[in-house]
Design an enzyme around this catalytic site. Structure first.
Site, short mmCIF file in Angstrom:
data_model
loop_
_atom_site.label_atom_id
_atom_site.label_comp_id
_atom_site.label_asym_id
_atom_site.label_seq_id
_atom_site.Cartn_x
_atom_site.Cartn_y
_atom_site.Cartn_z
N HIS A 100 77.15 67.65 42.01
CA HIS A 100 76.00 68.08 42.81
C HIS A 100 76.37 69.27 43.69
CE1 HIS A 100 72.10 67.72 44.51
NE2 HIS A 100 72.46 67.19 45.66
N GLU A 126 69.79 63.05 56.05
CA GLU A 126 69.55 62.91 54.62
C GLU A 126 68.16 63.38 54.23
OE1 GLU A 126 69.88 61.70 50.54
OE2 GLU A 126 71.24 62.42 52.10
N HIS A 165 83.33 75.68 57.02
CA HIS A 165 84.25 75.85 55.89
C HIS A 165 83.47 75.84 54.58
CE1 HIS A 165 88.15 76.05 54.11
NE2 HIS A 165 88.11 74.85 53.57
N HIS A 224 94.58 70.68 46.77
CA HIS A 224 93.64 71.61 47.40
C HIS A 224 94.40 72.70 48.18
CE1 HIS A 224 89.84 73.00 48.87
NE2 HIS A 224 90.04 72.62 50.12
N HIS A 245 67.71 67.19 54.55
CA HIS A 245 68.34 67.80 53.37
C HIS A 245 67.40 67.74 52.17
CE1 HIS A 245 71.23 69.00 50.40
NE2 HIS A 245 71.30 67.80 49.85
#
Length: 304
Positions: A119, A58, A279, A226, A61
């Site tokens: 986000h 976290e 991905h 999806h 990032h």
């Protein structure tokens, strides 16, 4: 691109709340390491004891996102000094500030799926705008494509944005493995689903959404959607490839094949971390290639 991929990795290792506060981590600028600091951190957030293996992804990032903000401010400053057009630098600056706000909300609202998805979309929009800015600055060589490909490319872009949104909604609601098989879902072509609950955007603010709050039927609806849009996107991308020429045709074909294979592998191999992260990267590359193609067809049409 690194910031978006790091964000995906953080989400996939369930580290989105690795630091339950923002912008620091348990009130510190970095992850607490000494015994005294760890004890202090646990006293501040007794309901969420420190887990360093989740706090570090976290914080890394966040450090990368901060660096991105500095770089974009440098782009704006350079454009002002050189008296260059300011449209793209200003939009990028506003976007990266908004991303910082959404990043804070992601933590303070405890991974509320609406904010997490927004986000993610903001990250993809930032990459797309930076890519387009590089093309306009001639850093990336322009391509000359037939205008007949423009409408197909525009349609691919629209469906791709929808698919990226669904991917974010799938991830933020932990629905990636709601269907454990492929091409069927629980052995059925059309499984039982709870569409309304799966796409209810009025979920309550307050619960901790780590791990998800939806029923399995609702998650199946998200995963099935999806997959369905992925098939539509594949079909119209092939339609676009037929209208292209040269190396860009093979580039887009390779991106499509790779992204499809990664999506299927996520299901067949139970969402491996490396595959799931790739991905997300594949979706970024897909978006950049379509933006590149659209710019090429638009340039051709304006010249013609």
């Amino acid at each position: 691109m690194l910031v978006v991929v790091l964000g995906a990795y953080t989400r996939l290792v369930d580290a989105g709340l690795g630091c339950p506060d923002w912008p620091g981590c348990y009130g510190f600028l970095t992850v607490p390491q000494s015994e005294v600091d760890i004890a202090t951190a646990n006293e501040r957030f007794p309901e969420m004891p420190l887990e360093a293996d989740k706090a570090w992804p976290e914080m890394v990032h966040r450090y990368a996102a901060t660096l991105l903000g500095v770089v974009i401010l440098a782009i704006l400053f350079t454009a002002i000094v050189n008296k260059s057009p300011l449209t793209y630098p200003i939009v990028l600056t506003v976007l990266v500030i908004a991303q910082g706000i959404f990043g804070a909300w992601t933590v303070t609202l405890k991974l509320w799926p609406q904010v997490v998805t927004a986000h993610l979309l903001g990250g993809f929009a930032t990459v797309a705008l930076l890519g387009l800015y590089l093309i306009k600055q001639k850093v990336v060589p322009p391509i000359d494509l037939p205008f007949s490909a423009f409408r197909a490319a525009l349609l691919v872009l629209c469906v791709l944005i929808l698919q990226i949104t669904l991917g974010g909604w799938t991830s933020s609601n932990y629905a990636a493995l709601a269907c454990p098989d492929f091409p069927l879902c629980h052995g059925q072509l059309i499984p039982d689903m709870a569409w309304f609950r799966g796409f209810n955007i009025f979920q309550d603010i307050g619960p901790n959404y780590l791990g998800g709050e939806l029923s399995n039927d609702a998650r199946i609806a998200i995963q099935f959607s999806h997959r369905l849009v992925a098939l539509v996107l594949t079909a119209i991308t092939i339609w676009l490839i037929i209208r292209l020429k040269g190396n860009v045709r093979w580039l887009l074909g390779a991106v499509l094949a790779t992204q499809f294979a990664l999506g299927v592998s996520n299901v067949w191999f139970d969402l491996p971390l490396a595959v799931a992260t790739l991905h997300n990267l594949g979706a970024l590359v897909y978006l950049l290639v379509i933006v590149y193609i659209l710019y090429g067809t638009r340039t051709r049409s304006s010249v013609g």
